[in-house]
Design an enzyme around this catalytic site. Structure first.
Site, PDB file in Angstrom:
ATOM      1  N   GLN A   1      -5.141  -1.272   9.637  1.00  0.00           N
ATOM      2  CA  GLN A   1      -4.833  -2.574   9.037  1.00  0.00           C
ATOM      3  C   GLN A   1      -5.366  -3.690   9.934  1.00  0.00           C
ATOM      4  OE1 GLN A   1      -3.200  -2.994   5.954  1.00  0.00           O
ATOM      5  NE2 GLN A   1      -3.843  -5.124   6.216  1.00  0.00           N
TER       6      GLN A   1
ATOM      7  N   ASP B   1     -10.858   3.267   3.768  1.00  0.00           N
ATOM      8  CA  ASP B   1     -11.205   1.856   3.588  1.00  0.00           C
ATOM      9  C   ASP B   1     -12.695   1.677   3.313  1.00  0.00           C
ATOM     10  OD1 ASP B   1      -9.253  -0.084   3.553  1.00  0.00           O
ATOM     11  OD2 ASP B   1      -8.973  -0.069   5.729  1.00  0.00           O
TER      12      ASP B   1
ATOM     13  N   LYS C   1       0.835  -1.211   0.000  1.00  0.00           N
ATOM     14  CA  LYS C   1       0.000   0.000   0.000  1.00  0.00           C
ATOM     15  C   LYS C   1       0.870   1.262   0.000  1.00  0.00           C
ATOM     16  CE  LYS C   1      -3.845  -2.289   2.296  1.00  0.00           C
ATOM     17  NZ  LYS C   1      -4.553  -2.564   3.555  1.00  0.00           N
TER      18      LYS C   1
END
Ligand code: NAD
Length: 280
Positions: A95, A118, A51
């Site tokens: 995460q 997200d 990422k």
């Protein structure tokens, strides 16, 4: 006809286009994404590295905030609140998975919807359901983009999704319903899973179960999207028995190189959209 839907290729196209948009901003401030990591999970380290690299490639500032495995819930909440109010940050992602002593739902819920790169916050998910969002959970966002790219019709089509998680199955079902597909969502208690899957026009497996989808689940007019990201016998694989299913179906996504790169591309797109919202 090439049956394989090359998510890696399309994600690169999207990333190049995003890079151009960011270059054209011509502003002092670049978009910024902060990734929160707790502990040192092996798979998370790999995903985070990808990422951060992807951020760098398109011109987004990517920053990792790494906290110790034994951080207290209250301390983590405090840290996220600080990041929520930092005006230089456009997107925040946590995460997953988190250590077992942390209440994952509380943590993902407190990320500000205005920084929810997200697309996991209850407000974002509610807006997705109501079809009034421009931020989407990154994996479903990537899947819908892949289907559109391949010009796979959704209107009136029978879509079967294996998996009902809040980050893949449920939001994806809502997005496809909003596109006039007829959607069935399956879970571990579903009866006659094979028979339900076999009748689908589009089968999307997000179970996290290697080799679940075999030739008995598919038909020769079907598009198969494999969301699974599993490690089996030290190898990275999806949910689909790729070689045998490939022979039968019309289209299929590989693992790796299918949904995974699209998820990252959509995470970056969400960050850019959040940035634009803020700047406007
Ligand atoms: P999850 O564990 O939260 O949910 C899995 C769902 O699948 C559950 O609803 C469960 O009921 C269902 N399920 C599991 N086994 C089943 C079976 N045998 N029959 C029917 N239903 C079954 O998982 P998740 O977070 O939604 O992720 C699913 C998979 O997708 C995982 O492998 C994950 O690593 C992967 N994933 C990949 C990406 C990517 O970018 N490639 C992104 C997110 C998740």
């Amino acid at each position: 006809m090439n049956k394989i839907i090359d998510g890696k290729y399309y994600a690169q196209e999207l990333n190049t286009s995003l890079k151009n948009s960011i270059e054209q901003l011509n502003k002092k401030r670049r978009p910024k994404l902060v990734i929160i990591q707790i502990g040192n999970n092996f798979a998370s380290n790999k995903y985070i590295k990808n990422k951060l690299k992807a951020c760098e490639n398109v011109g987004i500032i990517g920053e990792l905030k790494k906290y110790s495995e034994d951080i207290k819930q209250s301390e983590l909440v405090k840290q996220i609140e600080i990041l929520n109010s930092d005006l230089t940050i456009d997107g925040i992602i946590v995460q997953l998975p988190l250590p077992s002593h942390i209440n994952e739902k509380e943590i993902t819920d407190i990320v500000s919807p205005s920084k929810d790169a997200d697309g996991f916050s209850p407000i974002t998910l509610g807006n997705v359901m109501l079809n009034k969002s421009n931020i989407y959970p990154a994996t479903p966002f990537g899947i819908v983009k892949l289907l559109d790219w391949k010009k796979i019709n959704l209107i009136g089509e029978n879509v079967v999704i294996i998996g009902r998680s809040n980050i893949v199955g449920k939001p994806l079902a809502n997005m496809l319903i909003n596109r006039s597909a007829t959607v069935t969502i399956c879970n571990t208690k579903t009866k006659n899973l094979k028979d339900i899957c076999k009748k689908a026009d589009i089968l999307i497996s997000a179970a996290g179960s290697p080799n679940l989808v075999t030739k008995d689940f598919v038909n020769n007019n079907m598009t198969v999207i494999d969301v699974g990201a599993n490690f089996k016998d030290g190898k990275y694989c999806g949910d689909v028995k790729f070689e045998e299913v490939l022979k039968i179906v019309k289209y299929i996504t590989p693992v790796p190189g299918g949904v995974g790169p699209m998820t990252i591309a959509c995470l970056l797109e969400n960050t850019f959209n959040l940035y634009k919202q803020k700047e406007n």
